[in-house]
Each structure stands twice: as C-alpha cells, then as structure tokens.
Design a protein around this motif. Sequence first.
Motif, PDB file in Angstrom:
ATOM      1  N   GLN A   1       0.738  -0.956  -0.212  1.00 34.29           N
ATOM      2  CA  GLN A   1       0.044   0.077  -0.337  1.00 34.29           C
ATOM      3  C   GLN A   1       0.690   1.191   0.356  1.00 34.29           C
ATOM      4  OE1 GLN A   1      -1.167  -2.357   2.798  1.00 34.29           O
ATOM      5  NE2 GLN A   1      -1.641  -3.604   0.780  1.00 34.29           N
ATOM      6  N   LEU A   2       1.928   1.090  -0.733  1.00 33.55           N
ATOM      7  CA  LEU A   2       2.937   2.408  -0.760  1.00 33.55           C
ATOM      8  C   LEU A   2       2.462   2.890  -2.456  1.00 33.55           C
ATOM      9  CD1 LEU A   2       6.398   0.682  -0.283  1.00 33.55           C
ATOM     10  CD2 LEU A   2       4.416   2.181   1.876  1.00 33.55           C
ATOM     11  N   ASP A   3       2.411   4.729  -1.980  1.00 30.08           N
ATOM     12  CA  ASP A   3       2.558   5.595  -3.686  1.00 30.08           C
ATOM     13  C   ASP A   3       3.215   5.509  -4.267  1.00 30.08           C
ATOM     14  OD1 ASP A   3       0.986   8.060  -4.584  1.00 30.08           O
ATOM     15  OD2 ASP A   3       3.388   8.630  -4.482  1.00 30.08           O
ATOM     16  N   VAL A   4       3.030   4.799  -5.638  1.00 25.18           N
ATOM     17  CA  VAL A   4       4.139   4.139  -6.651  1.00 25.18           C
ATOM     18  C   VAL A   4       4.913   5.604  -6.958  1.00 25.18           C
ATOM     19  CG1 VAL A   4       4.230   3.020  -8.777  1.00 25.18           C
ATOM     20  CG2 VAL A   4       2.722   3.048  -6.994  1.00 25.18           C
ATOM     21  N   ASP A   5       4.407   6.976  -7.189  1.00 26.96           N
ATOM     22  CA  ASP A   5       5.522   7.672  -7.848  1.00 26.96           C
ATOM     23  C   ASP A   5       6.410   8.127  -6.661  1.00 26.96           C
ATOM     24  OD1 ASP A   5       4.202   7.870 -10.159  1.00 26.96           O
ATOM     25  OD2 ASP A   5       2.431   9.460  -9.465  1.00 26.96           O
ATOM     26  N   THR A   6       5.615   7.669  -5.397  1.00 24.40           N
ATOM     27  CA  THR A   6       7.002   8.110  -4.506  1.00 24.40           C
ATOM     28  C   THR A   6       8.001   6.868  -4.681  1.00 24.40           C
ATOM     29  OG1 THR A   6       4.852   8.591  -2.684  1.00 24.40           O
ATOM     30  CG2 THR A   6       6.966   8.148  -1.841  1.00 24.40           C
ATOM     31  N   VAL A   7       7.981   5.910  -4.293  1.00 22.29           N
ATOM     32  CA  VAL A   7       8.779   4.772  -4.635  1.00 22.29           C
ATOM     33  C   VAL A   7       9.773   4.721  -5.524  1.00 22.29           C
ATOM     34  CG1 VAL A   7       8.878   2.003  -5.315  1.00 22.29           C
ATOM     35  CG2 VAL A   7       6.934   2.516  -3.853  1.00 22.29           C
ATOM     36  N   PHE A   8       9.268   5.600  -6.715  1.00 30.03           N
ATOM     37  CA  PHE A   8      10.008   5.965  -7.723  1.00 30.03           C
ATOM     38  C   PHE A   8      11.352   6.593  -7.867  1.00 30.03           C
ATOM     39  CE2 PHE A   8       7.502   2.493 -10.213  1.00 30.03           C
ATOM     40  CZ  PHE A   8       8.238   1.385 -10.284  1.00 30.03           C
ATOM     41  N   SER A   9      10.703   7.691  -6.700  1.00 34.01           N
ATOM     42  CA  SER A   9      11.141   8.482  -6.712  1.00 34.01           C
ATOM     43  C   SER A   9      12.641   8.424  -5.950  1.00 34.01           C
ATOM     44  CB  SER A   9      10.830   9.974  -5.994  1.00 34.01           C
ATOM     45  OG  SER A   9      10.125   9.758  -5.002  1.00 34.01           O
ATOM     46  N   VAL A  10      12.541   7.401  -5.009  1.00 38.32           N
ATOM     47  CA  VAL A  10      13.167   6.565  -4.231  1.00 38.32           C
ATOM     48  C   VAL A  10      14.630   5.785  -4.217  1.00 38.32           C
ATOM     49  CG1 VAL A  10      13.915   5.244  -1.914  1.00 38.32           C
ATOM     50  CG2 VAL A  10      12.343   7.161  -2.697  1.00 38.32           C
ATOM     51  N   ILE A  11      14.076   4.614  -5.279  1.00 37.13           N
ATOM     52  CA  ILE A  11      15.439   3.476  -5.724  1.00 37.13           C
ATOM     53  C   ILE A  11      15.984   3.289  -5.863  1.00 37.13           C
ATOM     54  CG2 ILE A  11      12.446   2.347  -4.882  1.00 37.13           C
ATOM     55  CD1 ILE A  11      12.528   1.737  -7.956  1.00 37.13           C
ATOM     56  N   HIS A  12      15.759   4.556  -7.370  1.00 40.49           N
ATOM     57  CA  HIS A  12      17.324   4.399  -8.554  1.00 40.49           C
ATOM     58  C   HIS A  12      18.249   5.155  -7.894  1.00 40.49           C
ATOM     59  CE1 HIS A  12      14.123   3.466 -11.496  1.00 40.49           C
ATOM     60  NE2 HIS A  12      14.022   4.894 -12.172  1.00 40.49           N
ATOM     61  N   GLY A  13      19.324   3.586  -8.008  1.00 39.11           N
ATOM     62  CA  GLY A  13      20.513   4.026  -7.786  1.00 39.11           C
ATOM     63  C   GLY A  13      20.877   3.138  -6.559  1.00 39.11           C
ATOM     64  N   ARG A  14      20.465   3.534  -5.284  1.00 41.10           N
ATOM     65  CA  ARG A  14      20.341   2.736  -4.049  1.00 41.10           C
ATOM     66  C   ARG A  14      19.943   0.929  -3.971  1.00 41.10           C
ATOM     67  NH1 ARG A  14      17.450   7.452  -2.695  1.00 41.10           N
ATOM     68  NH2 ARG A  14      18.329   8.679  -1.110  1.00 41.10           N
ATOM     69  N   PRO A  15      20.589   0.416  -2.725  1.00 38.30           N
ATOM     70  CA  PRO A  15      20.401  -1.073  -3.087  1.00 38.30           C
ATOM     71  C   PRO A  15      19.082  -0.666  -2.304  1.00 38.30           C
ATOM     72  CG  PRO A  15      22.367  -0.499  -1.589  1.00 38.30           C
ATOM     73  CD  PRO A  15      21.728   1.132  -2.498  1.00 38.30           C
ATOM     74  N   ALA A  16      18.595  -2.319  -3.142  1.00 42.60           N
ATOM     75  CA  ALA A  16      16.562  -2.441  -2.875  1.00 42.60           C
ATOM     76  C   ALA A  16      16.661  -2.341  -1.438  1.00 42.60           C
ATOM     77  CB  ALA A  16      16.864  -3.248  -3.419  1.00 42.60           C
ATOM     78  N   ARG A  17      17.438  -2.828  -0.315  1.00 44.14           N
ATOM     79  CA  ARG A  17      16.613  -3.054   1.177  1.00 44.14           C
ATOM     80  C   ARG A  17      17.146  -1.793   1.509  1.00 44.14           C
ATOM     81  NH1 ARG A  17      16.903  -3.588   6.050  1.00 44.14           N
ATOM     82  NH2 ARG A  17      17.183  -5.137   7.119  1.00 44.14           N
ATOM     83  N   GLU A  18      17.839  -0.744   0.845  1.00 45.40           N
ATOM     84  CA  GLU A  18      17.387   0.792   2.221  1.00 45.40           C
ATOM     85  C   GLU A  18      16.402   1.508   0.908  1.00 45.40           C
ATOM     86  OE1 GLU A  18      21.194   2.718   1.464  1.00 45.40           O
ATOM     87  OE2 GLU A  18      22.846   1.465   1.901  1.00 45.40           O
TER      88      GLU A  18
END
Length: 225
Positions: A37-54
Amino acid sequence: MQTTGIFKAALFDLDGTLIDSLAAVQRSWTLLAQRNQLDVDTVFSVIHGRPARESLALLMPEKTSAEIDKEMSWLEDLEANDTQGTIVLPGSVEFLETLNAHQVPWAIVTSGTLPVAMARIQASGIPKPACVITANDITQGKPHPEPYLLGAERLGVAIEDCMVFEDAPAGIESGRAAGGQLMAILSHYSQDVLQVEHAVTTIDKLTLLEHEAGDAQAKRWTLTY
C-alpha cells in the motif's frame, strides 16, 4: 572531440548505464508498492541508484528489520526471475569488447544483489565481467563511496585512475566521494539534473565515445567525446 580523461580501469553501474532494465524494474516495484500500500510515484522517486534493501527501509520505516528482510527476499526472487524487456544500451557491448581487446580492466558496480545482477547481465547479452560488486559485497550502498572504492580495490587500480560510468545521482555522488573520474549516461535523468546538480561530463550513449591507446607502458587509456 574533447578529451575527458586518461584512465587505467573502468567501473560501470549496470542498470541505466550498460543495460536498460526499466520495464522489469517498474513491474517489480509496482507490485511491491501494491503489496505494501505504497504510493508508486514515491517509490520510484527513491529507488534509483540505491540498494533495494536501503530503499525498502526508507519507504517503510515502520517495519522491523525482519519484515524488511522478508520483503527484500520476495523482491529479489521476483527481479531475478523477471528479465523480460531487459536489453543492452547502444554502444555497451562494443565498448566493453574494446576494453577487453586492449586488456583494460573493468568491473560492474551495481546496487542490485548478485542474483538480480547476474540475471540481467545474462538477459542483456553484455560481456561477462571478471569482477562484479553488488549489494552483497558492501555494508553501505551508493551514494556512499564504499561500492566504487571496493571496485577499484578488486581491480588493483587506484580509484583516481578509474573512470566511473553512471546514470543516477546517487551513483554519481558515490563515484565522486570515492575520488574517481566521472562520466554520466543520460538514460534516466536529464542533462540539466546531472550537470547542474552534479557537475559531470554527460553523454547520451557509449557510442559517442572514442578511445585511444594512451601510454601503453603505463597502461593508461585516453577517452574522448
């Protein structure tokens, strides 16, 4: 052509730098967002370039470490088995084969885990690297310098003699903090974002680069664009 650097080894991010896995990434992380139940746009603003667990820990701070581990295991299995649409970016194969032909050491330094990275390398058809640094090898991910410092160490080349190829702000900051030379690929971010905020040389794709055998005795290479 303008000279951009003289280097002894190359360190490449994987996703968005050598290959395009965006379709698979979007499918996997969209499912994870729906699952939690996360906001998809927020997810994609965070994930690029970072380890998935972080990224998971940032997106779900209310979850325990064990819960994050469970989500990480679910996501890793999904990403390692879904490589549909993963393709090589223009110039990647030719550039890596040229490095191999001239015995220039290179490594992939990715924020992905080893199973995910190897699945995408195989799916894209790029030459297999002798050295791969993944999230499994480090304690602190990009933008921390540890990934690129470890990559240089594994190649046996000083980081200042390495050219770092990246596409994301977190990776660029990692390469800069480590002390490497920087070259940004404009696959996900605009030239304005990467040049203004991060002040690096940018190119659209690796086919725009030319390479010359520099000092053969010192094993240095000249890169121009």
